[in-house]
Scaffold this active site. Sequence first.
Site, PDB file in Angstrom:
ATOM      1  N   SER A 141       5.249   3.278  12.699  1.00 20.07           N
ATOM      2  CA  SER A 141       3.791   3.335  12.630  1.00 20.07           C
ATOM      3  C   SER A 141       3.169   2.387  13.654  1.00 20.07           C
ATOM      4  CB  SER A 141       3.344   2.973  11.203  1.00 20.07           C
ATOM      5  OG  SER A 141       1.958   3.047  11.081  1.00 20.07           O
ATOM      6  N   LYS A 200       0.168  -2.247   9.849  1.00 21.01           N
ATOM      7  CA  LYS A 200       0.638  -0.877   9.586  1.00 21.01           C
ATOM      8  C   LYS A 200       1.354  -0.692   8.239  1.00 21.01           C
ATOM      9  CE  LYS A 200      -0.819   1.219  12.027  1.00 21.01           C
ATOM     10  NZ  LYS A 200      -2.310   1.354  12.002  1.00 21.01           N
ATOM     11  N   TYR A 214       4.104  -0.187  -0.088  1.00 22.47           N
ATOM     12  CA  TYR A 214       3.539   1.081   0.397  1.00 22.47           C
ATOM     13  C   TYR A 214       4.254   2.272  -0.267  1.00 22.47           C
ATOM     14  CZ  TYR A 214       2.390   4.769   3.808  1.00 22.47           C
ATOM     15  OH  TYR A 214       1.977   5.934   4.409  1.00 22.47           O
ATOM     16  N   HIS A 255      -3.825 -10.290   8.863  1.00 23.51           N
ATOM     17  CA  HIS A 255      -2.421  -9.964   9.155  1.00 23.51           C
ATOM     18  C   HIS A 255      -1.619 -11.234   9.414  1.00 23.51           C
ATOM     19  CE1 HIS A 255      -2.982  -5.716   9.219  1.00 23.51           C
ATOM     20  NE2 HIS A 255      -3.614  -5.632  10.371  1.00 23.51           N
TER      21      HIS A 255
HETATM   22  P1  A3P Z   1       1.475   6.087   9.541  1.00 22.14           P
HETATM   23  O1  A3P Z   1       1.270   5.628  10.947  1.00 22.14           O
HETATM   24  O2  A3P Z   1       2.924   6.065   9.154  1.00 22.14           O
HETATM   25  O3  A3P Z   1       0.833   7.391   9.243  1.00 22.14           O
HETATM   26  P2  A3P Z   1      -2.718  -0.048   8.273  1.00 22.14           P
HETATM   27  O4  A3P Z   1      -3.956   0.349   7.555  1.00 22.14           O
HETATM   28  O5  A3P Z   1      -2.075  -1.266   7.713  1.00 22.14           O
HETATM   29  O6  A3P Z   1      -2.942  -0.107   9.741  1.00 22.14           O
HETATM   30  O7  A3P Z   1      -1.629   1.081   7.987  1.00 22.14           O
HETATM   31  C1  A3P Z   1      -1.750   2.359   8.549  1.00 22.14           C
HETATM   32  C2  A3P Z   1      -0.676   3.248   7.965  1.00 22.14           C
HETATM   33  O8  A3P Z   1      -1.008   3.519   6.582  1.00 22.14           O
HETATM   34  C3  A3P Z   1      -0.590   4.579   8.679  1.00 22.14           C
HETATM   35  O9  A3P Z   1       0.785   4.989   8.571  1.00 22.14           O
HETATM   36  C4  A3P Z   1      -1.507   5.416   7.817  1.00 22.14           C
HETATM   37  O10 A3P Z   1      -1.348   6.802   7.940  1.00 22.14           O
HETATM   38  C5  A3P Z   1      -1.097   4.931   6.427  1.00 22.14           C
HETATM   39  N1  A3P Z   1      -2.078   5.299   5.404  1.00 22.14           N
HETATM   40  C6  A3P Z   1      -3.389   5.010   5.381  1.00 22.14           C
HETATM   41  N2  A3P Z   1      -3.981   5.600   4.319  1.00 22.14           N
HETATM   42  C7  A3P Z   1      -3.021   6.280   3.676  1.00 22.14           C
HETATM   43  C8  A3P Z   1      -3.001   7.116   2.518  1.00 22.14           C
HETATM   44  N3  A3P Z   1      -4.099   7.370   1.826  1.00 22.14           N
HETATM   45  N4  A3P Z   1      -1.813   7.653   2.132  1.00 22.14           N
HETATM   46  C9  A3P Z   1      -0.689   7.403   2.820  1.00 22.14           C
HETATM   47  N5  A3P Z   1      -0.646   6.639   3.940  1.00 22.14           N
HETATM   48  C10 A3P Z   1      -1.798   6.075   4.354  1.00 22.14           C
END
Ligand code: A3P
Length: 300
Positions: free
Chosen positions: A144, A45, A200, A114
């Site tokens: 998240s 996440k 991030y 991961h």
């Molecule tokens: P949230 O749950 O806070 O929205 P992963 O890919 O490691 O599983 O991470 C997922 C998280 O990254 C989610 O966070 C998702 O919305 C966010 N995310 C993915 N693409 C994104 C983007 N283009 N801009 C901002 N956040 C993004």
Amino acid sequence: MDSLSRREMFDFHGISMIHYFTDNWENIQNFQARPDDILIATYPKAGTTWVSYILDLLHFGQTSPERQTSIPIYQRVPFLELTIPFLDSGGQTLHIGVDLANNLPTSPRLIKTHYPVQFVPKSFWEQNCRIVYVARNAKDNVVSYFHFDHMNMLEPDPGDWSSYLHRFKEGKMVFGPWYDHVNGWWKKKQTHSNLHYMFYEDMVEDTGREIDKLCRFLGLSPSAEEKKQIIGGVQFDNMRKNDMVNHSTAPVMDLKICPFLRKGKVGDWKNHFTVAQSEEFDEDYKKKMKDPTLQFRTEI
Ligand code: A3P
């Protein structure tokens, strides 16, 4: 072959895991990395999909545009340690990250993990592969992860928010403690120079700037036009609409419970933590995060 369902965690070499990520351990450990492989490593996440998509576009966006409309991101960038049975048109088959990676037709191969740093197959270090690590502040990361665990049918039942937060602090999460993960990879940067550690929060603040840094690390020089296209394509709203990256085709996720691209914000933790929870979290955080060189932003 058993069916997909939520699983209990167990201790695996000191890390809480579920068997979907340990079943293929021997083959994962023996994975033969190639010198040009790029490993995308994150705590769950932290923005894995976002960075995976950026790297895929940077490498293959111009040369194979059809890939962008026909292959979901989780097949373009295989999840090395994932081994799950799933149903497709041919019946029940196994999705084995190692096999997917071995069968990737592309060069470089983009591979996701991961795993905490000590679990990474040794060939990645021996081959001096490029590694992109993405870290996200603990408070937004746990929020998240909490929502993700509701909608992902492989994960242990998240329970209520307060017990989940407690479990996060205890490090009893799939892939272990966030604290050790981000620190372990940060330390690795000192000995493995081919590791690009990014945040991030920086990506949200200025995606173009972070893509420039990535390009320098990867030795890429996209045209201004290409860069503009990529920055547009990887914006949260555009990714959300894009079925090849929004996980609408993923068999184990129930997007009706929560979208995979949920909020995409820095600071959403404020909508979940009570004041007391935040204070207790910060106290505990100070004890665990002693390295002054590793700093996170919980707001931008
Ligand atoms: P949230 O749950 O806070 O929205 P992963 O890919 O490691 O599983 O991470 C997922 C998280 O990254 C989610 O966070 C998702 O919305 C966010 N995310 C993915 N693409 C994104 C983007 N283009 N801009 C901002 N956040 C993004």
